[in-house]
Design an enzyme around this catalytic site. Structure first.
Site, short mmCIF file in Angstrom:
data_model
loop_
_atom_site.label_atom_id
_atom_site.label_comp_id
_atom_site.label_asym_id
_atom_site.label_seq_id
_atom_site.Cartn_x
_atom_site.Cartn_y
_atom_site.Cartn_z
N ARG A 1 0.87 -1.16 0.00
CA ARG A 1 0.00 0.00 0.00
C ARG A 1 0.92 1.22 0.00
O ARG A 1 1.94 1.22 0.69
CB ARG A 1 -0.90 0.02 1.23
CG ARG A 1 -1.83 -1.19 1.36
CD ARG A 1 -2.64 -1.11 2.64
NE ARG A 1 -3.55 -2.26 2.76
CZ ARG A 1 -3.24 -3.40 3.37
NH1 ARG A 1 -2.04 -3.55 3.91
NH2 ARG A 1 -4.12 -4.39 3.44
N LYS B 1 -1.95 0.57 8.41
CA LYS B 1 -3.33 0.08 8.42
C LYS B 1 -3.47 -1.30 9.04
O LYS B 1 -4.37 -1.55 9.84
CB LYS B 1 -3.85 0.06 6.98
CG LYS B 1 -5.33 -0.24 6.86
CD LYS B 1 -5.76 -0.05 5.42
CE LYS B 1 -7.26 -0.17 5.29
NZ LYS B 1 -7.72 0.11 3.92
N ARG C 1 -0.60 -3.27 -6.87
CA ARG C 1 -0.87 -4.20 -5.75
C ARG C 1 -1.76 -5.35 -6.23
O ARG C 1 -1.52 -6.52 -5.92
CB ARG C 1 -1.53 -3.42 -4.62
CG ARG C 1 -1.90 -4.23 -3.39
CD ARG C 1 -2.27 -3.26 -2.25
NE ARG C 1 -2.92 -3.95 -1.16
CZ ARG C 1 -2.28 -4.63 -0.21
NH1 ARG C 1 -0.96 -4.74 -0.26
NH2 ARG C 1 -2.93 -5.21 0.77
N HIS D 1 -3.37 -9.19 3.77
CA HIS D 1 -4.77 -9.54 3.56
C HIS D 1 -5.14 -10.73 4.42
O HIS D 1 -4.27 -11.48 4.86
CB HIS D 1 -5.00 -10.00 2.10
CG HIS D 1 -5.14 -8.89 1.13
ND1 HIS D 1 -4.99 -9.08 -0.23
CD2 HIS D 1 -5.44 -7.59 1.29
CE1 HIS D 1 -5.18 -7.93 -0.86
NE2 HIS D 1 -5.45 -7.02 0.03
N TYR E 1 -7.88 -11.21 -6.25
CA TYR E 1 -7.39 -11.72 -7.53
C TYR E 1 -8.53 -12.26 -8.40
O TYR E 1 -8.45 -12.25 -9.62
CB TYR E 1 -6.24 -12.71 -7.36
CG TYR E 1 -6.57 -14.11 -6.89
CD1 TYR E 1 -7.28 -14.99 -7.69
CD2 TYR E 1 -6.12 -14.56 -5.66
CE1 TYR E 1 -7.55 -16.28 -7.27
CE2 TYR E 1 -6.38 -15.86 -5.23
CZ TYR E 1 -7.10 -16.71 -6.04
OH TYR E 1 -7.37 -17.98 -5.63
#
Length: 498
Positions: A306, A336, A401, A424, A433
């Site tokens: 990110r 984050k 990303r 994730h 994806y």
């Protein structure tokens, strides 16, 4: 009670009340999250974010309950005949008092009552409850307690007058951080809450369920979902006593073309082309800035980071360390999804993009030292998109990303490993994806599978041919052995002749 004892008691009440009344309210919250490190349960998804919020709320509740126990212990130790109890979302004062007007309890002159003074069950409310306990204790000790509007609950009901959205907004930040950590992430999130409310709700309207829902239902899609999320936080922060009865819209993301590797490599060179063709600049700080943004581009492409994860306290020393043999990037804990160590998805791009070049890193370090607030980080994050447009890149920073998520799938990297690398959850990674897995990537995936099958078939045929050759040679050896055994004299004669 003797006059001397009563005087000492009054002195105790007076001192304690003064201490609580003059205590800075921030003292109640300063150390609440001092040693609190919530697990990295958020990946930016709704479920992940809510898990982290829940962990923070549990920490707040634990501290609140501890402070409530301490408050009652102190009241008891100082012989104040009042205790504080929590009932739902409110705090009440419990004390034995003269009978309330209209209370017909036979044979009694006193009774235990729970007084509702309209005090919320939070740390700020607890501070108020302690002050009120000392005040009530003083009246009980002096035998001067009387049932008035305050203790009958009439004033507390009057206090519950509905405020306007604007009036609450003025106190929103103070109330918000009473139950949340003040981190880089939360300081980035909160200004967006303020902005959303100011842009969408008339500040002169009352903060009622109907007024909120009317505005929310007048919009659709992502905007509606954003209003639901922000308004829910606003309602919960002020404990307004209702929940929104609206449903989120199902939104299909707009189509995006995720760049192929050759396009990513081509776009990397656009930064230098821009620098060579631009007009001269006299601002020394901007002459070589393009090199830092090109480095940022390369890091996003190679690691799937990110953008913020490059700017929040970057560990440049580790990145350049000889001990960093695997060329990992350490993401700071204040980002984050918290700390993680990221492995490059395309290791050869580190050399191709010259990502260990100290020059752009020095520019980055200089920029980062100037960051005085979350707003500065947001400016840098927005600058990435601006530079993409400036040099002519046809996709967005976040597409790099997404490209890493797809690439990991095509490379056969286990889903859990790829998800952890991107910060994730497995679910979020799979959605990513699958969402951006376009026709070209499907062709590539099919092609690789077919190619692998063809290779397997070829290898099978080669193995079969080798087995047949081995069998032929075995038969030749057997035939030779047989002929040798049948004519030993001929073999001996041939031997001597040789």
């Amino acid at each position: 009670m003797s006059g001397q004892n009563q005087g000492n008691c009054e002195e105790t009440y007076s001192t304690s009340t003064h201490e609580y009344a003059n205590a800075d309210s921030t003292d109640w919250f300063a150390d609440m999250f001092a040693d609190f490190e919530p697990q990295n349960t958020t990946d930016g998804s709704y479920r992940g974010t809510m898990a982290k919020i829940k962990a923070t709320e549990l920490q707040y509740q634990a501290v609140f309950e501890q402070k409530l126990v301490e408050a009652n212990t102190n009241l008891k130790r100082e012989r104040i005949r009042v205790s504080i109890k929590q009932t739902g979302n409110s705090l009440q004062l419990r004390a034995t008092l003269p009978l309330k007007p209209g209370d017909g309890s036979l044979g009694k002159t006193k009774k235990q009552y729970d007084l509702s003074l309209g005090i919320p069950a939070n740390l700020e409310g607890l501070k108020t409850a302690i002050e009120e306990s000392y005040e009530l204790g003083k009246l009980i000790a002096r035998h001067t307690f009387e049932w008035n509007e305050k203790y009958l609950g009439i004033k507390s009901r009057e206090k519950q007058e509905i405020k306007t959205i604007g009036e609450l907004l003025d106190k929103f930040e103070e109330k918000y951080y009473q139950t949340r950590q003040k981190t880089i992430t939360s300081q980035n999130t909160f200004p967006n809450y303020i902005s959303v409310i100011k842009r969408n709700f008339p500040l002169t309207h009352l903060a009622t369920k109907e007024n909120f829902e009317e505005i929310i239902n007048s919009v659709q899609g992502n905007k509606k979902n954003e209003l639901i999320a922000v308004t829910s936080v606003f309602i919960k922060t002020f404990n307004l006593g209702f929940q929104l009865d609206v449903k989120r819209d199902n939104v299909t993301p707009a189509h995006r073309e995720i760049p192929e590797d050759d396009k990513i490599i081509y776009s990397f060179d656009l930064f230098e082309k821009f620098a060579l063709n631009r007009k001269n600049t006299n601002i020394s700080d901007e002459i070589d800035t393009w090199e830092m943004w090109r480095w940022v581009y390369g890091m996003l492409a190679t690691f799937g980071l990110r953008p913020r994860e490059l700017f929040v306290q970057p560990d440049i020393n580790w990145w350049m360390s000889p001990q960093n043999l695997d060329h990992t990037w350490k993401v700071n804990k204040n980002t984050k999804t918290g700390y993680r160590e990221v492995i490059p998805f395309v290791p050869e791009w580190i050399e191709l993009f010259d990502l260990k070049n100290p020059k752009p890193l020095k520019i980055l370090e200089k920029k980062v030292t100037k960051i005085a607030s979350v707003q500065n980080i947001n400016w840098m994050r927005r600058d990435i998109s601006r530079w993409f447009r400036k040099v002519g890149i046809e996709f967005q920073p976040y597409d790099l990303r997404h490209a890493c998520a797809i690439r990991a799938h095509l490379q056969g990297i286990p889903i859990k490993a790829a998800a952890d690398n991107l910060g994730h959850t497995v679910d979020e990674h799979t959605k990513t994806y699958q969402r951006w897995f376009g026709i070209e990537n499907r062709k590539k995936a099919f092609g690789e599978v077919i190619s692998q099958k063809s290779l397997i078939e070829l290898q099978k045929n080669e193995i079969l041919a080798l087995r047949m050759e081995n069998e032929r040679l075995r038969l030749e050896v057997e035939k030779l052995k047989f002929s040798t055994t049948k004519n030993p004299e001929d073999c001996e004669q041939l031997y001597h002749q040789g």
